[in-house]
Design a protein around this motif. Sequence first.
Motif, PDB file in Angstrom:
ATOM      1  N   GLN A 112       0.334  -1.139  -0.118  1.00 29.06           N
ATOM      2  CA  GLN A 112       0.210   0.395   0.035  1.00 29.06           C
ATOM      3  C   GLN A 112       1.143   1.066   0.180  1.00 29.06           C
ATOM      4  O   GLN A 112       1.880   1.479   0.772  1.00 29.06           O
ATOM      5  CB  GLN A 112      -1.137  -0.241   1.244  1.00 29.06           C
ATOM      6  N   PHE A 113       1.027   2.260  -0.778  1.00 29.02           N
ATOM      7  CA  PHE A 113       1.529   3.272  -0.440  1.00 29.02           C
ATOM      8  C   PHE A 113       0.653   4.025   0.534  1.00 29.02           C
ATOM      9  O   PHE A 113      -0.313   4.031   1.349  1.00 29.02           O
ATOM     10  CB  PHE A 113       0.908   4.277  -2.517  1.00 29.02           C
ATOM     11  N   ALA A 114       1.929   4.818   1.032  1.00 31.18           N
ATOM     12  CA  ALA A 114       1.930   5.626   2.458  1.00 31.18           C
ATOM     13  C   ALA A 114       2.771   6.393   1.914  1.00 31.18           C
ATOM     14  O   ALA A 114       1.853   7.635   2.555  1.00 31.18           O
ATOM     15  CB  ALA A 114       2.762   4.717   3.395  1.00 31.18           C
ATOM     16  N   THR A 115       3.206   7.038   1.402  1.00 34.18           N
ATOM     17  CA  THR A 115       3.608   8.802   0.962  1.00 34.18           C
ATOM     18  C   THR A 115       4.552   8.820  -0.124  1.00 34.18           C
ATOM     19  O   THR A 115       4.858   6.883  -1.206  1.00 34.18           O
ATOM     20  CB  THR A 115       4.398   9.289   2.245  1.00 34.18           C
ATOM     21  N   HIS A 116       5.547   9.396  -0.848  1.00 36.77           N
ATOM     22  CA  HIS A 116       6.100   9.616  -2.053  1.00 36.77           C
ATOM     23  C   HIS A 116       7.217  11.589  -1.622  1.00 36.77           C
ATOM     24  O   HIS A 116       6.780  12.236  -1.055  1.00 36.77           O
ATOM     25  CB  HIS A 116       6.014  10.152  -3.273  1.00 36.77           C
ATOM     26  N   PRO A 117       8.148  10.994  -0.628  1.00 35.85           N
ATOM     27  CA  PRO A 117       8.707  12.407  -0.270  1.00 35.85           C
ATOM     28  C   PRO A 117       9.131  12.910  -1.010  1.00 35.85           C
ATOM     29  O   PRO A 117       9.592  13.494  -2.222  1.00 35.85           O
ATOM     30  CB  PRO A 117      10.144  11.581   0.542  1.00 35.85           C
ATOM     31  N   SER A 118       8.748  14.695  -1.067  1.00 30.16           N
ATOM     32  CA  SER A 118       9.173  15.353  -1.018  1.00 30.16           C
ATOM     33  C   SER A 118      10.771  16.185  -1.422  1.00 30.16           C
ATOM     34  O   SER A 118      11.569  15.670  -0.687  1.00 30.16           O
ATOM     35  CB  SER A 118       8.236  16.933  -1.253  1.00 30.16           C
ATOM     36  N   ARG A 119      11.041  17.332  -2.259  1.00 32.83           N
ATOM     37  CA  ARG A 119      12.656  17.956  -2.530  1.00 32.83           C
ATOM     38  C   ARG A 119      12.125  18.797  -1.263  1.00 32.83           C
ATOM     39  O   ARG A 119      11.589  18.931  -0.044  1.00 32.83           O
ATOM     40  CB  ARG A 119      11.976  19.045  -3.340  1.00 32.83           C
ATOM     41  N   HIS A 120      13.356  19.466  -0.934  1.00 32.76           N
ATOM     42  CA  HIS A 120      13.967  19.956   0.392  1.00 32.76           C
ATOM     43  C   HIS A 120      12.444  21.469   0.501  1.00 32.76           C
ATOM     44  O   HIS A 120      11.862  21.323  -0.942  1.00 32.76           O
ATOM     45  CB  HIS A 120      15.750  20.680   0.021  1.00 32.76           C
ATOM     46  N   PRO A 121      12.055  21.439   1.840  1.00 36.59           N
ATOM     47  CA  PRO A 121      11.246  22.356   1.667  1.00 36.59           C
ATOM     48  C   PRO A 121      11.726  24.113   1.175  1.00 36.59           C
ATOM     49  O   PRO A 121      10.771  24.717   0.491  1.00 36.59           O
ATOM     50  CB  PRO A 121      10.876  22.010   3.592  1.00 36.59           C
ATOM     51  N   ASP A 122      12.763  24.193   0.966  1.00 38.10           N
ATOM     52  CA  ASP A 122      12.838  26.028   0.641  1.00 38.10           C
ATOM     53  C   ASP A 122      12.974  25.098  -1.336  1.00 38.10           C
ATOM     54  O   ASP A 122      12.629  26.277  -2.249  1.00 38.10           O
ATOM     55  CB  ASP A 122      14.530  26.073   0.477  1.00 38.10           C
ATOM     56  N   GLU A 123      12.887  24.548  -1.818  1.00 43.04           N
ATOM     57  CA  GLU A 123      12.806  23.851  -3.214  1.00 43.04           C
ATOM     58  C   GLU A 123      11.283  23.875  -3.619  1.00 43.04           C
ATOM     59  O   GLU A 123      11.379  23.773  -5.129  1.00 43.04           O
ATOM     60  CB  GLU A 123      13.498  23.043  -3.124  1.00 43.04           C
ATOM     61  N   VAL A 124      10.393  23.688  -2.758  1.00 40.35           N
ATOM     62  CA  VAL A 124       8.638  23.379  -3.414  1.00 40.35           C
ATOM     63  C   VAL A 124       8.470  24.542  -3.890  1.00 40.35           C
ATOM     64  O   VAL A 124       8.793  25.316  -3.408  1.00 40.35           O
ATOM     65  CB  VAL A 124       7.903  22.516  -2.421  1.00 40.35           C
ATOM     66  N   CYS A 125       7.381  24.301  -4.610  1.00 33.64           N
ATOM     67  CA  CYS A 125       6.883  25.545  -5.387  1.00 33.64           C
ATOM     68  C   CYS A 125       5.078  25.346  -5.302  1.00 33.64           C
ATOM     69  O   CYS A 125       4.388  25.938  -5.823  1.00 33.64           O
ATOM     70  CB  CYS A 125       7.430  25.693  -7.018  1.00 33.64           C
ATOM     71  N   GLY A 126       5.009  24.288  -5.034  1.00 31.45           N
ATOM     72  CA  GLY A 126       3.294  23.620  -4.570  1.00 31.45           C
ATOM     73  C   GLY A 126       2.568  22.747  -5.898  1.00 31.45           C
ATOM     74  O   GLY A 126       1.792  22.800  -5.845  1.00 31.45           O
ATOM     75  N   ASP A 127       3.640  22.467  -7.067  1.00 36.29           N
ATOM     76  CA  ASP A 127       3.281  21.975  -7.893  1.00 36.29           C
ATOM     77  C   ASP A 127       3.358  20.310  -7.973  1.00 36.29           C
ATOM     78  O   ASP A 127       4.021  20.134  -6.769  1.00 36.29           O
ATOM     79  CB  ASP A 127       3.526  22.613  -9.391  1.00 36.29           C
ATOM     80  N   ALA A 128       3.234  19.083  -8.996  1.00 34.24           N
ATOM     81  CA  ALA A 128       3.156  18.086  -8.685  1.00 34.24           C
ATOM     82  C   ALA A 128       4.920  17.522  -8.715  1.00 34.24           C
ATOM     83  O   ALA A 128       5.708  17.157  -8.055  1.00 34.24           O
ATOM     84  CB  ALA A 128       3.331  17.457  -9.573  1.00 34.24           C
ATOM     85  N   SER A 129       5.127  18.532  -9.779  1.00 36.39           N
ATOM     86  CA  SER A 129       6.904  17.915  -9.515  1.00 36.39           C
ATOM     87  C   SER A 129       7.585  18.326  -7.910  1.00 36.39           C
ATOM     88  O   SER A 129       8.818  17.663  -8.187  1.00 36.39           O
ATOM     89  CB  SER A 129       8.175  19.155 -10.723  1.00 36.39           C
ATOM     90  N   ASP A 130       7.083  18.976  -6.849  1.00 41.66           N
ATOM     91  CA  ASP A 130       7.746  18.913  -5.897  1.00 41.66           C
ATOM     92  C   ASP A 130       8.110  17.941  -5.327  1.00 41.66           C
ATOM     93  O   ASP A 130       9.243  17.625  -4.594  1.00 41.66           O
ATOM     94  CB  ASP A 130       6.436  19.462  -4.444  1.00 41.66           C
TER      95      ASP A 130
END
Length: 237
Positions: A112-130
Amino acid sequence: MTTTTSTRTALIVRGGWDGHQPVEATDLFVPHLQGSGFDVTIEESPEVYADPERMAATDLIVQCVTMSQISGEALTGLRSAVAAGTGLAGWHGGIADSYRASSDYLQLIGGQFATHPSRHPDEVCGDASDNYLDHTVQLTDAGRAHEIMRGLDDFALTTEQYWVLHDDLNDVLATTTHPVQPYHPWHRPVTSPAVWTREWGAGRVFVATPGHRVEVLVDPNVRTIIERGMLWAARTR
């Protein structure tokens, strides 16, 4: 590709969250199935699983339904069909993040999918590419010996890296490891299955976690694994 006489039936069940492109993604694999000798039909709802005659006549189910819901009757039909020999195959959230409220579905799939970790908080921009991370899919020893992975080697992707909750009934063919970053709450690297197979009664289940969108599915390694995985899972007559 040489087209053979159709002797088996494949049922594509698609729907759920549109972000995983269920129509475009499944359409990508229809020619491969047809060229491999399957009569292919498509349904837009998992409620087809509640039809016992339809399930008994189906050799392979390819599911691409992210989240969504399933009735008790449909889930019972799916589990019964796989146990009786119908193959079940899918990728990414279309199989590993379906019907979150059903523990019986989770037991059937084995992960079961639990999560997909994201980039560094300073690099997130609010879209799927995060959530698009550079990572490696690493074949296991069992994977290197399996027909699905034959001739393939470890490969790199830049896409969602699934963190999966799973059990020991899976035969894991490939893994991916989530590293520890200073901004993460976990304290050691975590390895998740990326490709696995599972025996269930007389049936076979195949799951690949890469496949967020069509651009990932057309990666030569990902596409080869899924095409082979579908054929491996299908009932033989």
